[in-house]
Write an enzyme that holds these catalytic residues in place. Structure first.
Site, PDB file in Angstrom:
ATOM      1  N   HIS A 196       0.967  -5.864  11.979  1.00 23.77           N
ATOM      2  CA  HIS A 196       1.061  -6.628  10.733  1.00 23.77           C
ATOM      3  C   HIS A 196      -0.081  -6.192   9.817  1.00 23.77           C
ATOM      4  O   HIS A 196      -1.249  -6.372  10.148  1.00 23.77           O
ATOM      5  CB  HIS A 196       0.955  -8.128  11.020  1.00 23.77           C
ATOM      6  CG  HIS A 196       1.184  -8.995   9.821  1.00 23.77           C
ATOM      7  ND1 HIS A 196       1.541 -10.312   9.933  1.00 23.77           N
ATOM      8  CD2 HIS A 196       1.118  -8.758   8.485  1.00 23.77           C
ATOM      9  CE1 HIS A 196       1.669 -10.855   8.724  1.00 23.77           C
ATOM     10  NE2 HIS A 196       1.418  -9.913   7.834  1.00 23.77           N
ATOM     11  N   HIS A 255       7.846 -16.723   6.516  1.00 27.12           N
ATOM     12  CA  HIS A 255       8.062 -15.268   6.520  1.00 27.12           C
ATOM     13  C   HIS A 255       9.541 -14.949   6.385  1.00 27.12           C
ATOM     14  O   HIS A 255       9.927 -14.016   5.672  1.00 27.12           O
ATOM     15  CB  HIS A 255       7.496 -14.682   7.816  1.00 27.12           C
ATOM     16  CG  HIS A 255       7.652 -13.212   7.939  1.00 27.12           C
ATOM     17  ND1 HIS A 255       7.265 -12.326   6.953  1.00 27.12           N
ATOM     18  CD2 HIS A 255       8.156 -12.443   8.951  1.00 27.12           C
ATOM     19  CE1 HIS A 255       7.522 -11.089   7.347  1.00 27.12           C
ATOM     20  NE2 HIS A 255       8.073 -11.134   8.539  1.00 27.12           N
ATOM     21  N   HIS A 297      -2.611   8.330   2.774  1.00 25.80           N
ATOM     22  CA  HIS A 297      -1.953   9.487   3.359  1.00 25.80           C
ATOM     23  C   HIS A 297      -2.228   9.647   4.858  1.00 25.80           C
ATOM     24  O   HIS A 297      -3.314   9.350   5.355  1.00 25.80           O
ATOM     25  CB  HIS A 297      -2.392  10.756   2.630  1.00 25.80           C
ATOM     26  CG  HIS A 297      -3.847  11.087   2.844  1.00 25.80           C
ATOM     27  ND1 HIS A 297      -4.284  11.892   3.864  1.00 25.80           N
ATOM     28  CD2 HIS A 297      -4.949  10.710   2.154  1.00 25.80           C
ATOM     29  CE1 HIS A 297      -5.601  12.008   3.810  1.00 25.80           C
ATOM     30  NE2 HIS A 297      -6.032  11.298   2.783  1.00 25.80           N
TER      31      HIS A 297
END
Length: 216
Positions: A138, A12, A129
């Site tokens: 995550h 990561h 939205h």
């Protein structure tokens, strides 16, 4: 010279380093508590995580585990913690993204979204939205939040998972890869399948020397 220290020298962290270069960082270093790790990609590991406060640099935490990420974030405060956004992400004007969050390539975030601090919004995910994503969440690769979804703190939305519109997921949950959440989740647990259902681990005595087999 823009300098960034990434806490956590793993896969990561490598992705974050690539995003940092695209954001104009000229010097990138790593901190990691594993003394056997001396570099991450082409970047040096220069010390332990606790040394971050002593550095003259921007800081971001490149650790996937939400609880560890939260612990380090809290211990550091937010003075030098930055947010990184890949230039290929599409983010609506007015989107709120908290300190220490990272938004990766191919992500689409639509209007009215609020994302907390220390979040990972991973590659090619989408947030429609008016969603509210809590701290240290995550959103994994290729997963999708439909409109007006709420995700609680420290929850993991697995790769390719979908949360249906107007659905809330409480804190500290794991939504398995490919799962589809169609109704509110109010209890921390691991949820898998279509539609997603909670998984409870049970122990069954095998009667062979007292051993136990884990069953779903």
């Amino acid at each position: 010279m823009k300098r960034l220290a990434i806490i956590g020298a793993g896969g990561h962290g490598k992705v974050i380093a690539d995003i940092a270069v695209l954001n104009g960082y000229e010097e990138i270093v790593f901190l990691d508590d594993n003394e056997n790790i001396t570099e991450c990609g082409s970047y040096p590991v220069i010390g332990r995580c606790k040394e971050a406060k002593e550095l003259t640099a921007d800081i971001i935490i490149g650790i996937g585990n939400a609880k560890i990420r939260k612990q380090i974030h809290t211990s550091l405060g937010e003075k030098n913690i930055v947010t990184l956004i890949h230039p290929d992400a599409v983010i609506a004007k007015g989107t709120v993204i908290g300190a220490g969050s990272v938004v990766m390539a191919g992500t689409v975030i639509n209007p009215g979204v609020r994302i907390g601090k220390g979040c990972i919004i991973n590659t090619c995910s989408s947030i429609d939205h008016d969603c509210n994503v809590g701290d240290f969440v995550h959103i994994a690769v290729g997963s999708h939040l439909c409109g007006m979804v709420a995700i609680g703190e420290e929850t993991w939305i697995g790769a390719g998972a979908t949360v249906n519109n107007n659905v809330s997921v409480c804190c500290d949950c794991v939504i398995g890869a490919g799962a589809v959440v169609v109704k509110d989740i109010r209890k921390p647990d691991t949820y898998i399948g279509v539609p997603a259902k909670g998984v409870k681990m049970k122990h069954k005595n095998t009667n062979r020397g007292g051993g136990k087999t884990l069953m779903y």
